[in-house]
Design a protein around this motif. Structure first.
Motif, PDB file in Angstrom:
ATOM      1  N   TYR A  32      60.767  24.711  58.497  1.00  0.00           N
ATOM      2  CA  TYR A  32      60.797  25.743  58.296  1.00  0.00           C
ATOM      3  C   TYR A  32      61.541  26.707  59.522  1.00  0.00           C
ATOM      4  N   LEU A  33      60.578  26.678  60.481  1.00  0.00           N
ATOM      5  CA  LEU A  33      61.314  27.418  61.629  1.00  0.00           C
ATOM      6  C   LEU A  33      62.688  27.233  61.876  1.00  0.00           C
ATOM      7  N   GLU A  34      63.052  26.023  62.200  1.00  0.00           N
ATOM      8  CA  GLU A  34      64.538  25.640  62.082  1.00  0.00           C
ATOM      9  C   GLU A  34      65.257  26.102  61.288  1.00  0.00           C
ATOM     10  N   ASP A  35      64.947  26.638  60.086  1.00  0.00           N
ATOM     11  CA  ASP A  35      65.456  27.250  58.867  1.00  0.00           C
ATOM     12  C   ASP A  35      65.453  28.845  59.172  1.00  0.00           C
ATOM     13  N   GLY A  36      64.727  29.219  60.178  1.00  0.00           N
ATOM     14  CA  GLY A  36      64.515  30.578  60.443  1.00  0.00           C
ATOM     15  C   GLY A  36      63.336  31.204  59.741  1.00  0.00           C
ATOM     16  N   LYS A  37      62.367  30.593  59.325  1.00  0.00           N
ATOM     17  CA  LYS A  37      61.318  30.927  58.563  1.00  0.00           C
ATOM     18  C   LYS A  37      60.009  30.725  59.201  1.00  0.00           C
ATOM     19  N   VAL A  38      59.319  31.710  59.382  1.00  0.00           N
ATOM     20  CA  VAL A  38      57.847  31.353  59.707  1.00  0.00           C
ATOM     21  C   VAL A  38      56.815  31.398  58.866  1.00  0.00           C
ATOM     22  N   MET A  39      56.240  30.079  58.323  1.00  0.00           N
ATOM     23  CA  MET A  39      55.464  30.055  57.184  1.00  0.00           C
ATOM     24  C   MET A  39      53.933  30.001  57.618  1.00  0.00           C
ATOM     25  N   GLY A  40      53.198  30.568  56.607  1.00  0.00           N
ATOM     26  CA  GLY A  40      51.626  30.107  56.656  1.00  0.00           C
ATOM     27  C   GLY A  40      51.502  29.317  55.291  1.00  0.00           C
ATOM     28  N   ASN A  41      50.033  29.172  55.066  1.00  0.00           N
ATOM     29  CA  ASN A  41      50.007  28.630  53.753  1.00  0.00           C
ATOM     30  C   ASN A  41      48.709  29.121  53.049  1.00  0.00           C
ATOM     31  N   LYS A  42      48.441  28.676  51.700  1.00  0.00           N
ATOM     32  CA  LYS A  42      47.678  29.479  51.066  1.00  0.00           C
ATOM     33  C   LYS A  42      46.862  28.283  50.132  1.00  0.00           C
ATOM     34  N   CYS A  43      45.777  28.328  49.998  1.00  0.00           N
ATOM     35  CA  CYS A  43      44.897  27.543  49.133  1.00  0.00           C
ATOM     36  C   CYS A  43      45.072  27.932  47.490  1.00  0.00           C
ATOM     37  N   ASN A  44      45.571  27.152  47.053  1.00  0.00           N
ATOM     38  CA  ASN A  44      45.658  27.366  45.365  1.00  0.00           C
ATOM     39  C   ASN A  44      44.244  27.571  44.683  1.00  0.00           C
ATOM     40  N   ASP A  45      43.353  27.117  45.348  1.00  0.00           N
ATOM     41  CA  ASP A  45      42.173  26.939  44.410  1.00  0.00           C
ATOM     42  C   ASP A  45      41.456  28.379  44.872  1.00  0.00           C
ATOM     43  N   CYS A  46      41.488  28.893  46.006  1.00  0.00           N
ATOM     44  CA  CYS A  46      40.744  30.005  46.301  1.00  0.00           C
ATOM     45  C   CYS A  46      41.609  31.231  46.586  1.00  0.00           C
ATOM     46  N   GLY A  47      42.690  31.121  46.859  1.00  0.00           N
ATOM     47  CA  GLY A  47      43.605  31.954  47.316  1.00  0.00           C
ATOM     48  C   GLY A  47      43.555  32.433  48.807  1.00  0.00           C
ATOM     49  N   ARG A  48      42.786  31.987  49.601  1.00  0.00           N
ATOM     50  CA  ARG A  48      42.539  32.135  50.981  1.00  0.00           C
ATOM     51  C   ARG A  48      43.918  31.900  51.648  1.00  0.00           C
ATOM     52  N   VAL A  49      44.365  32.625  52.492  1.00  0.00           N
ATOM     53  CA  VAL A  49      45.729  32.463  53.137  1.00  0.00           C
ATOM     54  C   VAL A  49      45.591  32.041  54.633  1.00  0.00           C
ATOM     55  N   PHE A  50      46.341  31.051  55.309  1.00  0.00           N
ATOM     56  CA  PHE A  50      46.078  30.850  56.624  1.00  0.00           C
ATOM     57  C   PHE A  50      47.305  30.744  57.632  1.00  0.00           C
ATOM     58  N   PHE A  51      47.121  31.415  58.711  1.00  0.00           N
ATOM     59  CA  PHE A  51      48.232  31.221  59.801  1.00  0.00           C
ATOM     60  C   PHE A  51      47.369  31.102  61.119  1.00  0.00           C
ATOM     61  N   PRO A  52      47.727  30.001  62.128  1.00  0.00           N
ATOM     62  CA  PRO A  52      48.638  28.998  61.517  1.00  0.00           C
ATOM     63  C   PRO A  52      48.323  28.260  60.356  1.00  0.00           C
ATOM     64  N   PRO A  53      49.097  27.549  59.756  1.00  0.00           N
ATOM     65  CA  PRO A  53      48.967  26.906  58.603  1.00  0.00           C
ATOM     66  C   PRO A  53      48.034  25.583  58.736  1.00  0.00           C
ATOM     67  N   ARG A  54      46.973  25.369  58.083  1.00  0.00           N
ATOM     68  CA  ARG A  54      46.071  24.309  57.929  1.00  0.00           C
ATOM     69  C   ARG A  54      46.349  23.119  57.190  1.00  0.00           C
ATOM     70  N   ALA A  55      45.913  22.138  57.235  1.00  0.00           N
ATOM     71  CA  ALA A  55      46.165  21.076  56.537  1.00  0.00           C
ATOM     72  C   ALA A  55      45.222  21.063  55.231  1.00  0.00           C
ATOM     73  N   ASP A  56      44.066  21.711  55.274  1.00  0.00           N
ATOM     74  CA  ASP A  56      43.138  21.596  54.289  1.00  0.00           C
ATOM     75  C   ASP A  56      42.251  23.119  54.418  1.00  0.00           C
ATOM     76  N   CYS A  57      42.026  23.527  53.008  1.00  0.00           N
ATOM     77  CA  CYS A  57      41.162  24.800  53.029  1.00  0.00           C
ATOM     78  C   CYS A  57      39.668  24.591  53.359  1.00  0.00           C
ATOM     79  N   TYR A  58      39.322  25.126  54.343  1.00  0.00           N
ATOM     80  CA  TYR A  58      37.874  24.905  55.164  1.00  0.00           C
ATOM     81  C   TYR A  58      36.856  25.226  53.805  1.00  0.00           C
ATOM     82  N   GLN A  59      37.253  26.322  52.811  1.00  0.00           N
ATOM     83  CA  GLN A  59      36.122  26.714  51.961  1.00  0.00           C
ATOM     84  C   GLN A  59      36.066  25.429  50.918  1.00  0.00           C
ATOM     85  N   CYS A  60      37.113  25.223  50.325  1.00  0.00           N
ATOM     86  CA  CYS A  60      37.098  24.227  49.006  1.00  0.00           C
ATOM     87  C   CYS A  60      37.222  22.960  49.608  1.00  0.00           C
ATOM     88  N   LEU A  61      37.522  22.547  50.909  1.00  0.00           N
ATOM     89  CA  LEU A  61      37.568  21.117  51.464  1.00  0.00           C
ATOM     90  C   LEU A  61      38.873  20.408  50.513  1.00  0.00           C
TER      91      LEU A  61
END
Ligand SMILES: [Zn+2]
Length: 144
Positions: A31-60
């Protein structure tokens, strides 16, 4: 016949000093090479993360989607570095900072072309993808 294991090392292309991270978040670099800085969001609880995480620490769980860090964040603190960690010395001086986007905060560097008297705590800044002179990718904060 052994199959050659493909190593996903895209994080080698991030930052002045390369570091390895978890394979699941390596899309961050594409994404960075496409000019986009991205975070990620847990679809289960809606928590957002930056820097992006592989797993949601709340929902596991790893039920995560990417979103682009767009718009502006408020500069809440910054610090000009005269000394840097090993490997970052050639970049001195530079300023590290934190932008508050409300739901999340972004830690990073202020663009090197900004002088110190242009930088004011409380100002709105944006996070942009940046290619370093050596071809590595990172992101920097610019005045919005
Ligand atoms: Zn969650």
């Amino acid at each position: 016949m052994g199959k050659i294991k493909e190593v996903d090392d895209r994080f080698k292309r991030f930052g002045t000093v390369s570091f390895t991270s978890i394979t699941k978040v390596n899309d961050f670099i594409d994404y960075l090479e496409d000019g986009k800085v991205m975070g990620n969001k847990c679809n289960d609880c809606g928590r957002v993360f930056f820097p992006p995480r592989a797993d949601c620490y709340q929902c596991l769980t790893s039920n995560m989607d990417w979103f682009e860090i767009s718009g502006t964040g408020k500069l809440i603190t910054y610090s000009k570095l005269e000394y840097a960690p090993v490997g970052f010395g050639d970049d001195l001086p530079y300023a590290i900072a934190v932008l508050d986007y409300g739901e999340f905060k972004v830690f990073g560097r202020i663009a090197s072309d900004l002088s110190e008297n242009e930088i004011k705590v409380g100002m709105e800044m944006k996070t942009v993808a940046n290619k370093l002179p050596n071809g590595q990718m990172n992101y920097v904060f610019q005045i919005a």
